[in-house]
Scaffold this motif. Structure first.
Motif, mmCIF file in Angstrom:
data_model
loop_
_atom_site.group_PDB
_atom_site.id
_atom_site.type_symbol
_atom_site.label_atom_id
_atom_site.label_comp_id
_atom_site.label_asym_id
_atom_site.label_seq_id
_atom_site.Cartn_x
_atom_site.Cartn_y
_atom_site.Cartn_z
ATOM 1 N N PHE A 130 2.622 -2.857 11.905
ATOM 2 C CA PHE A 130 1.764 -2.714 10.728
ATOM 3 C C PHE A 130 2.303 -1.646 9.788
ATOM 4 O O PHE A 130 2.309 -1.825 8.563
ATOM 5 C CB PHE A 130 0.331 -2.369 11.145
ATOM 6 N N GLU A 134 3.088 -2.820 5.932
ATOM 7 C CA GLU A 134 2.039 -2.494 4.956
ATOM 8 C C GLU A 134 2.577 -2.359 3.529
ATOM 9 O O GLU A 134 1.949 -2.861 2.586
ATOM 10 C CB GLU A 134 1.283 -1.233 5.367
ATOM 11 N N SER A 138 1.206 -4.704 0.364
ATOM 12 C CA SER A 138 0.612 -4.112 -0.844
ATOM 13 C C SER A 138 1.217 -4.686 -2.119
ATOM 14 O O SER A 138 0.673 -4.466 -3.203
ATOM 15 C CB SER A 138 0.775 -2.591 -0.825
ATOM 16 N N HIS A 146 -6.188 -3.452 9.135
ATOM 17 C CA HIS A 146 -5.532 -3.709 10.416
ATOM 18 C C HIS A 146 -6.618 -3.825 11.479
ATOM 19 O O HIS A 146 -7.322 -2.854 11.769
ATOM 20 C CB HIS A 146 -4.576 -2.557 10.735
#
Length: 277
Positions: A130, A134, A138, A146
């Motif tokens: 994650f 991420e 975005s 998450h």
């Protein structure tokens, strides 16, 4: 959905390689924006991060089976579709044995939000995965959560989609009753906007339908039937299945059985649609 996500990745300076599925128009537009086109899935399998935007768990598994000979340790594979959590967990475990990270990143929002980069992401991934993905998420999403290990994102998404498909079924049935009772749709809709029945589902479905457009909610009946089927399996496994679940699932299953799977869910409002109410 895939076009919008890829376009936003390009806007943020990422190198993107795409492969055609059925419709070449999105591919040609992305290539014009700077993407390169792959001729085979083995070429796609060379990427550091592989983003899948596919319809079902079966299609995901078939696609990955074609890619597997070319995959290597250190890669990340993202499934942005709405898949069955059990299948996602199996796939993640199998790929982890080869040193390949797998994350489920199903989405909230539609094609318009994908183009605008304002999607929501319900992520299931290992914490370290994650953290790596991420920044990529975005690029096309403004709300990213998450939920836990692989499979948990798809679990959360199915719960979210159950709420949506249930609301679609209610709106269709309520306005079908209004039609038979000769209650004016426009007047009823406008008054409902001031009450608790006001929702994104109501507005997407009914407002365009007032002008004869039953494609206001761009979500195929076949996909809705698939999602509610996955949810029913999940709920049954958790001991949460109910008559409501079965009733909602039946509406969408019947729509597919009567040949309307390719239509958008807002077609359930169409008084002319046969055998579906």
């Amino acid at each position: 959905m895939g076009h919008g996500m890829a376009a936003n990745l390009l806007r943020h300076g990422h190198r993107v390689r795409v492969i055609a599925h059925r419709n070449r128009q999105p591919i040609e537009d992305l290539v014009a924006k700077g993407a390169s086109e792959a001729r085979s899935l083995s070429e796609i399998a060379q990427a550091e991060v592989i983003l899948l935007c596919l319809t079902t768990s079966k299609v995901v598994e078939e696609t990955l089976a074609q890619m597997k000979p070319a995959l290597r340790a250190g890669q990340i594979i993202l499934d942005s579709g709405t898949s069955a959590p059990a299948a996602t967990k199996r796939t993640a475990q199998e790929l982890a044995g080869r040193g390949i990270a797998y994350a489920d990143i199903p989405l909230t929002g539609g094609p318009e939000q994908a183009e605008a980069g304002t999607l929501g992401v319900l992520c299931g991934a290992a914490p370290e995965t994650f953290a790596r993905i991420e920044p990529l998420l975005s690029c096309f999403a403004t709300t990213i959560r998450h939920f836990g290990p692989p499979g948990s994102g798809h679990t959360a998404k199915l719960i979210s989609n159950y709420l949506v498909t249930g609301m679609v079924a209610l709106v269709a049935e309520a306005f079908g009753t209004a039609h038979r009772a000769q209650i004016d749709w426009k007047d009823l809709y406008e008054v409902m906007l001031n009450g608790s029945g006001n929702s994104g589902v109501l507005r997407k479905m009914v407002e365009p339908a007032l002008n004869g457009n039953f494609d206001g909610y761009r979500f195929a009946l076949a996909n809705a039937a698939k999602d509610i089927g996955y949810y029913a399996e999940l709920a049954e496994g958790l001991g949460c299945n109910s008559r409501l679940t079965e009733s909602v699932a039946e509406i969408f299953a019947r729509a597919v059985e009567t040949g309307h799977g390719g239509r958008n869910v807002s077609h359930l409002l169409d008084p002319a649609i046969d055998d579906v109410s």
